[in-house]
Design an enzyme around this catalytic site. Structure first.
Site, PDB file in Angstrom:
ATOM      1  N   GLU A  12       5.083  -6.498 -11.984  1.00 35.91           N
ATOM      2  CA  GLU A  12       6.239  -7.426 -11.622  1.00 35.91           C
ATOM      3  C   GLU A  12       5.794  -9.002 -11.472  1.00 35.91           C
ATOM      4  OE1 GLU A  12       7.750  -3.372 -10.792  1.00 35.91           O
ATOM      5  OE2 GLU A  12       6.052  -4.612 -10.367  1.00 35.91           O
ATOM      6  N   PHE A  66      14.870   5.661  -0.239  1.00 34.68           N
ATOM      7  CA  PHE A  66      13.888   5.343  -1.001  1.00 34.68           C
ATOM      8  C   PHE A  66      14.016   4.255  -1.846  1.00 34.68           C
ATOM      9  CE2 PHE A  66      12.038   6.633  -5.334  1.00 34.68           C
ATOM     10  CZ  PHE A  66      10.563   6.513  -4.911  1.00 34.68           C
ATOM     11  N   GLN A  67      12.708   3.597  -1.961  1.00 35.38           N
ATOM     12  CA  GLN A  67      12.630   2.131  -2.566  1.00 35.38           C
ATOM     13  C   GLN A  67      13.775   1.173  -2.350  1.00 35.38           C
ATOM     14  OE1 GLN A  67      11.875   2.986  -6.801  1.00 35.38           O
ATOM     15  NE2 GLN A  67       9.732   3.129  -6.474  1.00 35.38           N
ATOM     16  N   LYS A 101      22.807  -0.411  -7.417  1.00 36.26           N
ATOM     17  CA  LYS A 101      22.736   0.375  -8.568  1.00 36.26           C
ATOM     18  C   LYS A 101      23.973   0.803  -9.138  1.00 36.26           C
ATOM     19  CE  LYS A 101      20.672   4.281 -10.926  1.00 36.26           C
ATOM     20  NZ  LYS A 101      19.565   5.304 -11.118  1.00 36.26           N
ATOM     21  N   MET A 146     -14.075 -22.540  -4.787  1.00 37.64           N
ATOM     22  CA  MET A 146     -13.528 -23.284  -3.945  1.00 37.64           C
ATOM     23  C   MET A 146     -13.846 -23.207  -2.413  1.00 37.64           C
ATOM     24  SD  MET A 146     -12.492 -26.483  -3.701  1.00 37.64           S
ATOM     25  CE  MET A 146     -11.475 -27.254  -5.049  1.00 37.64           C
TER      26      MET A 146
END
Length: 554
Positions: free
Chosen positions: A51, A113-114, A163, A468
């Site tokens: 993602e 969940f999630q 959802k 760097m």
């Protein structure tokens, strides 16, 4: 017309002129992806490897094309994986709409969940964000998101959709996109006259150009402005390409890694005209020592930037395009021969240079890319030494030709951004210049580039260290190289080939031109591993806490 929430999202994307999105599916966002399946002849979805890659691709697409970039992610970790990409777009004022799905309404706030509160998480790094809890508000919310992303100072907007909202059915009625208002109000005549007076009376003005020149499409008007004012032009990193780097009045970067000419001009000028620049710490160094004898005239679209980091004497608020359209006709061409000659003397006495005809030099590689690439080639970079070497040694002549993470400094940005920019500009040459540390962070997106057969060229300046950070350790931390020596055993050429890309290895200057020519002739993605010295430094450099005039040159 009755549509599901997923279909309303697809219809709104089409309504807003979107034909390209980047994303990764998951359970909570299935209804949206089901709609995308039905609309695949109108919306091209690019499946990234992660993602974060989708967010960076949407960002690169937006920077390259000037359109709104769109990325999609499912709930929980899918949404949080977008966060770095959203913050990157926010810091650099990039128009983006991120659409995330969440758990159903009844499960919100239950540690389901999630489930994450992505609206709360992204509140500080978006222009605005929404969670849609009523399907009847879905279309209007998406329309507002696209408008806000583009209006005024651009930036990312997030829309989170539970959802069950994506599954519900509601009436959808097409609406034409609301025109983006470029100015909120006419610029007062007295503001223009005051600015003109400051410019006319200045003996040693410096024009300080930022990313606003590029974002507002003001490159031509800005060039006319410079011709009228006849002052040197110093640039932020985000401004590169907004004014030709080959122009005789261009002095290069300003600030921590600025040129001697730019930093001395800022120190000795009597007027700084800041055009679409925000006076970041990387550009101005120690505030007390910045432009000590100069008045400040700031032209910016965002009033919040005025007097934020530097106290200004006068400001004009508006898009750069609109301000210069009003300002240029009122300006007479100035004559400042003595000042411009002094600038040219600094440029002659303190040129950007490096030791040649020795080991493989990153500066040489970058100069060769510029020499061999098309004039309208687009360069993306990662962050670190590779980024600064590119900003210093690649001569950008066109707007939107340099795509980099300036404000957030996101390692791993470049490859995803290069993919998005190549998809947005399929006829243009795209190069991503990387360090090995950055390359390892998101090299999984090579799978995306190979899958879609994108002709991008990734040039890895491989010094086997975090260059760097190691440079700072060497200069300011007594050469205590704590955890910056990588020495990975990875064979980058074989890795590229394992993904299905073409790999090349370069170890000396004499190989550079031949390999670059071969790489440019290949239609798919190419990775070029360039073995450079780990002690090669990015110079000039201003030490932390110092005035920008106190440059370390060698």
């Amino acid at each position: 017309m009755q549509r599901t929430g997923g279909e309303i999202i697809a219809e709104c994307l089409i309504e807003q002129g979107v034909d390209t999105v980047f994303g990764y599916p998951g359970g909570a966002i299935l209804n949206i992806y089901d709609a995308l399946y039905k609309y695949q002849d109108q919306i091209n979805h690019y499946l990234t490897a992660h993602e974060q890659g989708a967010a960076h691709a949407a960002d690169g697409y937006a920077r390259a094309t000037g359109k709104v970039g769109v990325c999609l992610a499912t709930s929980g970790p899918g949404a949080t994986n977008l966060v770095t990409g959203i913050a990157t777009a926010y810091m650099d004022s990039v128009p983006m709409v991120a659409i995330t799905a969440n758990v159903p309404l009844a499960l919100l706030g239950r540690d389901s969940f999630q489930e994450v509160d992505i609206v709360g998480i992204t509140m500080p790094i978006t222009k605005h964000n929404y969670i849609v809890k009523d399907i009847n508000e879905l279309a209007s919310t998406l329309r507002k998101a696209f408008y806000i992303a583009q209006e005024g100072r651009p930036g990312p907007v997030l829309v989170d959709v539970p959802k069950d909202i994506t599954a519900q059915v509601a009436e959808y009625i097409y609406e034409a996109p609301r025109p983006i208002e470029t100015v909120s109000a006419p610029i007062p005549e007295e503001d223009l006259l005051s600015a003109i007076q400051m410019i006319k009376t200045a003996k040693r003005p410096l024009i300080y150009m930022g990313g606003g020149v590029v974002r507002s499409g003001a490159a031509e008007a800005f060039k006319d402005f410079v011709d009228k004012v006849q002052a040197p032009v110093a640039s932020t990193m985000m401004g590169l390409g907004g004014f030709p780097s080959t122009h005789e009045l261009f002095t290069g970067l300003l600030g921590m890694h600025g040129t001697k000419a730019s930093n001395m001009a800022a120190t000795e000028c009597d007027l700084i005209i800041a055009v679409g620049a925000r006076f970041s710490d990387r550009a101005i160094g120690k505030v007390e020592g910045f432009a000590p004898g100069a008045k400040i005239l700031q032209i910016d679209i965002d009033p919040a930037e005025v007097n934020k980091n530097i106290r200004t004497h006068y400001s004009i608020i508006g898009t750069i395009t609109e301000v210069l359209k009003d300002l240029n006709p009122r300006l007479e061409k100035q004559e400042r021969k003595e000042w411009t000659e002094k600038i040219k003397a600094w440029q002659r006495d303190y040129p950007l240079t490096y030791e040649k005809n020795t080991t493989l030099k990153p500066q040489f590689v970058i100069e060769k890319v510029k020499e061999l690439a098309a004039e309208d080639a687009v360069i993306t970079t990662e962050v670190g030494q590779n980024q600064i070497w590119t900003a210093l040694f690649y001569k950008f002549t066109q707007p939107r030709s340099f795509i980099t993470s300036g404000g957030l400094g996101t390692m791993g940005f470049g490859l995803g951004a290069c993919i998005g920019a190549q998809i947005g500009l399929p006829e243009r040459q795209l190069f991503n210049i990387a360090g090995d540390g950055c390359f390892y962070m998101n090299c999984n997106e090579l799978a995306t580039a190979v899958h879609y057969n994108l002709p991008i060229r990734v040039i890895v300046l491989n010094n086997h260290v975090l260059g760097m950070v190691r440079q700072w350790q060497g200069m300011f931390y007594g050469k205590r190289f704590s955890n910056t020596t990588l020495d990975r055993k990875t064979d980058i050429v074989k890795l590229a080939e394992a993904y299905g890309a073409t790999g090349f290895n370069i170890t000396k200057n004499e190989e550079v031109e031949d390999v670059l020519k071969k790489a440019m002739a290949i239609k798919g993605p190419v990775v070029i591993n360039c073995e450079i010295d780990r002690d090669e430094l990015v110079l000039p450099m201003v030490p932390p806490g110092a005035d920008i005039k106190d440059l370390i040159m060698e």
